[in-house]
Design an enzyme around this catalytic site. Sequence first.
Site, PDB file in Angstrom:
ATOM      1  N   ASP A 125     -57.402 -31.513 -25.787  1.00  0.00           N
ATOM      2  CA  ASP A 125     -57.135 -32.012 -24.440  1.00  0.00           C
ATOM      3  C   ASP A 125     -55.678 -31.764 -24.050  1.00  0.00           C
ATOM      4  OD1 ASP A 125     -56.102 -33.827 -26.254  1.00  0.00           O
ATOM      5  OD2 ASP A 125     -57.367 -35.487 -25.642  1.00  0.00           O
ATOM      6  N   ASP A 135     -60.707 -47.791 -26.711  1.00  0.00           N
ATOM      7  CA  ASP A 135     -61.915 -47.981 -25.893  1.00  0.00           C
ATOM      8  C   ASP A 135     -63.041 -47.028 -26.292  1.00  0.00           C
ATOM      9  OD1 ASP A 135     -60.946 -45.575 -24.973  1.00  0.00           O
ATOM     10  OD2 ASP A 135     -60.695 -46.207 -22.880  1.00  0.00           O
ATOM     11  N   HIS A 194     -62.814 -43.732 -26.714  1.00  0.00           N
ATOM     12  CA  HIS A 194     -62.794 -42.348 -26.217  1.00  0.00           C
ATOM     13  C   HIS A 194     -62.465 -41.374 -27.342  1.00  0.00           C
ATOM     14  CE1 HIS A 194     -58.327 -42.991 -25.235  1.00  0.00           C
ATOM     15  NE2 HIS A 194     -58.287 -41.836 -25.856  1.00  0.00           N
ATOM     16  N   GLU A 254     -63.288 -40.630 -21.467  1.00  0.00           N
ATOM     17  CA  GLU A 254     -63.202 -42.074 -21.280  1.00  0.00           C
ATOM     18  C   GLU A 254     -64.601 -42.694 -21.132  1.00  0.00           C
ATOM     19  OE1 GLU A 254     -60.524 -43.447 -21.845  1.00  0.00           O
ATOM     20  OE2 GLU A 254     -58.826 -42.804 -20.644  1.00  0.00           O
TER      21      GLU A 254
HETATM   22  C1  GLP Z   1     -55.180 -39.971 -26.972  1.00  0.00           C
HETATM   23  C2  GLP Z   1     -55.783 -38.635 -27.356  1.00  0.00           C
HETATM   24  C3  GLP Z   1     -56.951 -38.787 -28.293  1.00  0.00           C
HETATM   25  C4  GLP Z   1     -56.583 -39.737 -29.421  1.00  0.00           C
HETATM   26  C5  GLP Z   1     -56.260 -41.100 -28.850  1.00  0.00           C
HETATM   27  C6  GLP Z   1     -55.871 -42.097 -29.925  1.00  0.00           C
HETATM   28  O1  GLP Z   1     -55.718 -40.554 -25.855  1.00  0.00           O
HETATM   29  N1  GLP Z   1     -56.207 -37.874 -26.215  1.00  0.00           N
HETATM   30  O2  GLP Z   1     -57.309 -37.521 -28.810  1.00  0.00           O
HETATM   31  O3  GLP Z   1     -57.622 -39.830 -30.339  1.00  0.00           O
HETATM   32  O4  GLP Z   1     -55.174 -40.963 -27.966  1.00  0.00           O
HETATM   33  O5  GLP Z   1     -54.510 -41.956 -30.209  1.00  0.00           O
HETATM   34  P1  GLP Z   1     -53.817 -42.569 -31.484  1.00  0.00           P
HETATM   35  O6  GLP Z   1     -54.284 -41.739 -32.622  1.00  0.00           O
HETATM   36  O7  GLP Z   1     -52.350 -42.398 -31.230  1.00  0.00           O
HETATM   37  O8  GLP Z   1     -54.228 -43.981 -31.576  1.00  0.00           O
END
Ligand code: GLP
Length: 260
Positions: A66, A135, A137, A142
């Site tokens: 992404d 959440d 995702h 989302e």
């Molecule tokens: C972002 C990324 C996701 C990731 C999520 C969790 O939104 N787009 O790919 O899994 O955050 O992030 P973290 O690993 O920092 O908790």
Amino acid sequence: MEVVIAAPEDLVALAAGAIESLLAAKPAAVLGLATGSSPLGIYDELVRRHLDGRVSFSRARAFMLDEYVGLPPDHPERYRNVIEQEIASRVDFAPDAVQGPDGLAEDVVAACAQYEAAIVEAGGVDLQILGIGTDGHVGFNEPGSSLASRTRIKTLTDQTRADNARFFDGDIDEVPRHCLTQGLATIMSARHIVLIAIGRAKAEAIHHLVEGPVSAMWPATILQHHPHVSVLVDPAAASRLQLADYFRSTYAAKPAWQGL
Ligand code: GLP
């Protein structure tokens, strides 16, 4: 779906080991790279193994999950720059071997379609590293995302923008509202998915992912339909799993040859 509950350093070693084995068997493998803090330990471990001469990315390719829309090319939080800094520039990927969705494209729809085509043309993703949002995702899909979605533009929820504000000096207003993300069907096309989650903040999402009904309200639950998913969680992220004891005993009795 295999669930491994272990200390973060053991999870990191398992994930890095799966990538090392893949690249040994298939040097031109295609990796799926995720951003966020969860995969950082895996990237550090891969860099260590690369410097030790155990793993080479020289023939590999990689696709990012992404990207934020609209961040300037030199913005440190642009995911292309984050991936460059955390892994791509630290190992021996060939120039242009790592691609991401173009968050600065003028024609977003065409850019997303091209990205999907590029993944197919590369032969598809062999191993996708994933984190998970609080959440539920994955990528930036989302809650409410189509379970059949492909790479497209999405609007981030306030929850995700608040979660990610820590990367923008704590200022939620600096977090972009839009992103491009591989869709859930794109992610599901990967041959092996390795999801890592650490900490209590992820416990509810992990419970839904592993034990909840499949629902667009918890987008990661689509992974229940995937034939080869490894869910790597520390005890805090596993703290809401009803089947935690079963997963622990299953892993303890796992044949040594099996790998992830
Ligand atoms: C972002 C990324 C996701 C990731 C999520 C969790 O939104 N787009 O790919 O899994 O955050 O992030 P973290 O690993 O920092 O908790």
